[in-house]
Scaffold this active site. Structure first.
Site, short mmCIF file in Angstrom:
data_model
loop_
_atom_site.label_atom_id
_atom_site.label_comp_id
_atom_site.label_asym_id
_atom_site.label_seq_id
_atom_site.Cartn_x
_atom_site.Cartn_y
_atom_site.Cartn_z
N LYS A 9 -4.82 9.34 9.01
CA LYS A 9 -3.48 9.95 9.09
C LYS A 9 -3.53 11.49 9.16
CE LYS A 9 -1.25 6.09 6.71
NZ LYS A 9 -0.24 5.69 5.70
N TYR A 49 5.78 1.55 12.84
CA TYR A 49 6.18 1.15 11.48
C TYR A 49 7.53 0.41 11.45
CZ TYR A 49 2.42 3.65 9.02
OH TYR A 49 1.21 4.06 8.50
N PHE A 57 11.81 5.01 2.59
CA PHE A 57 10.85 6.05 2.97
C PHE A 57 10.59 6.09 4.47
CE2 PHE A 57 8.45 2.27 1.51
CZ PHE A 57 7.70 1.99 2.65
N THR A 91 -2.18 1.55 -1.99
CA THR A 91 -1.29 2.46 -1.25
C THR A 91 -1.03 3.72 -2.05
OG1 THR A 91 -0.23 0.53 -0.28
CG2 THR A 91 0.97 2.61 -0.09
N ASN A 112 -1.36 9.30 2.30
CA ASN A 112 -2.45 8.52 1.69
C ASN A 112 -3.64 8.32 2.63
OD1 ASN A 112 -1.24 6.67 3.35
ND2 ASN A 112 -0.83 5.14 1.79
N HIS A 115 -4.45 4.11 7.10
CA HIS A 115 -3.67 2.87 7.22
C HIS A 115 -4.61 1.77 7.67
CE1 HIS A 115 -0.59 -0.02 8.47
NE2 HIS A 115 -1.37 -0.23 9.52
N GLU A 126 -0.61 -4.36 15.89
CA GLU A 126 -1.00 -2.95 15.74
C GLU A 126 -2.11 -2.56 16.72
OE1 GLU A 126 -1.82 -2.41 11.56
OE2 GLU A 126 0.30 -2.61 11.04
P1 CMP Z 1 0.65 2.41 4.98
O1 CMP Z 1 -0.41 1.51 4.45
O2 CMP Z 1 0.39 3.07 6.28
O3 CMP Z 1 2.02 1.57 5.10
C1 CMP Z 1 3.29 2.19 5.04
C2 CMP Z 1 3.23 3.62 4.63
O4 CMP Z 1 4.43 4.16 4.13
C3 CMP Z 1 2.25 3.78 3.47
O5 CMP Z 1 0.93 3.55 3.90
C4 CMP Z 1 2.58 5.20 3.02
O6 CMP Z 1 1.99 6.17 3.87
C5 CMP Z 1 4.10 5.26 3.26
N1 CMP Z 1 4.89 5.19 2.03
C6 CMP Z 1 5.66 6.20 1.56
N2 CMP Z 1 6.29 5.83 0.45
C7 CMP Z 1 5.94 4.57 0.19
C8 CMP Z 1 6.28 3.65 -0.85
N3 CMP Z 1 7.12 3.95 -1.85
N4 CMP Z 1 5.71 2.42 -0.80
C9 CMP Z 1 4.87 2.08 0.21
N5 CMP Z 1 4.51 2.91 1.21
C10 CMP Z 1 5.05 4.16 1.20
#
Ligand code: CMP
Length: 138
Positions: A9, A49, A57, A91, A112, A115, A126
């Site tokens: 990311k 997404y 979010f 996550t 984070n 993904h 995906e």
């Molecule tokens: P990812 O595994 O890419 O899937 C969805 C993404 O949304 C997650 O990682 C985070 O980057 C983002 N995100 C932001 N806030 C939240 C949240 N509260 N719970 C889960 N994902 C979140």
């Protein structure tokens, strides 16, 4: 053999961590069978997404994912989906285990660093979102 989609990311590409993260992936024994660097529009991030469209979010997530370059790759191996999820860690980095990518590099629950697909159906969607069959070189 299973395939999963990985994204490094914008928070990670901004800190020059592509090599470190790909090393961890390869050390786990997963093979990179496709890879490219992209700079998504907010709409393209939103399409990826789509499943999170109703989540609070979603807007911020799409803005973040289009705030800088990403590196997308397809990883192949036995149980690739579960193995990559384990390697990524939770996550929320506060809950991520030692030795995981997110424990090491994630900044917060949104930024984070990586993904990974969460199931075979999402992996198929995906991978197809970013790659054609011709670009998958196993
Ligand atoms: P990812 O595994 O890419 O899937 C969805 C993404 O949304 C997650 O990682 C985070 O980057 C983002 N995100 C932001 N806030 C939240 C949240 N509260 N719970 C889960 N994902 C979140």
């Amino acid at each position: 053999m299973e395939r999963t989609l990985s994204i490094i990311k914008p928070d990670a590409t901004a800190r020059n961590l592509e090599g470190e993260i790909l090393s961890m992936i390869q050390a786990e024994g997963l093979r990179v069978v496709a890879m490219k660097r992209l700079y998504l529009t907010t709409e393209q991030a939103g399409g990826f997404y789509e499943v999170h469209k109703e989540r609070p979010f979603y807007g911020e997530l799409c803005a973040f994912m289009s705030s800088g370059p990403i590196v997308v790759s397809v990883l192949e191996g036995e149980d690739a989906i579960a193995r990559y999820r384990k390697l990524m860690g939770a996550t929320n980095p506060e809950q991520a285990e030692e030795g995981t990518v997110r424990k090491k590099y994630a900044q917060d629950i949104e930024r984070n660093s990586v993904h990974g697909s969460d199931a075979p159906e999402t992996a198929a969607f995906e991978i197809g979102y970013f790659f054609s069959q011709l670009e998958l070189v196993g």
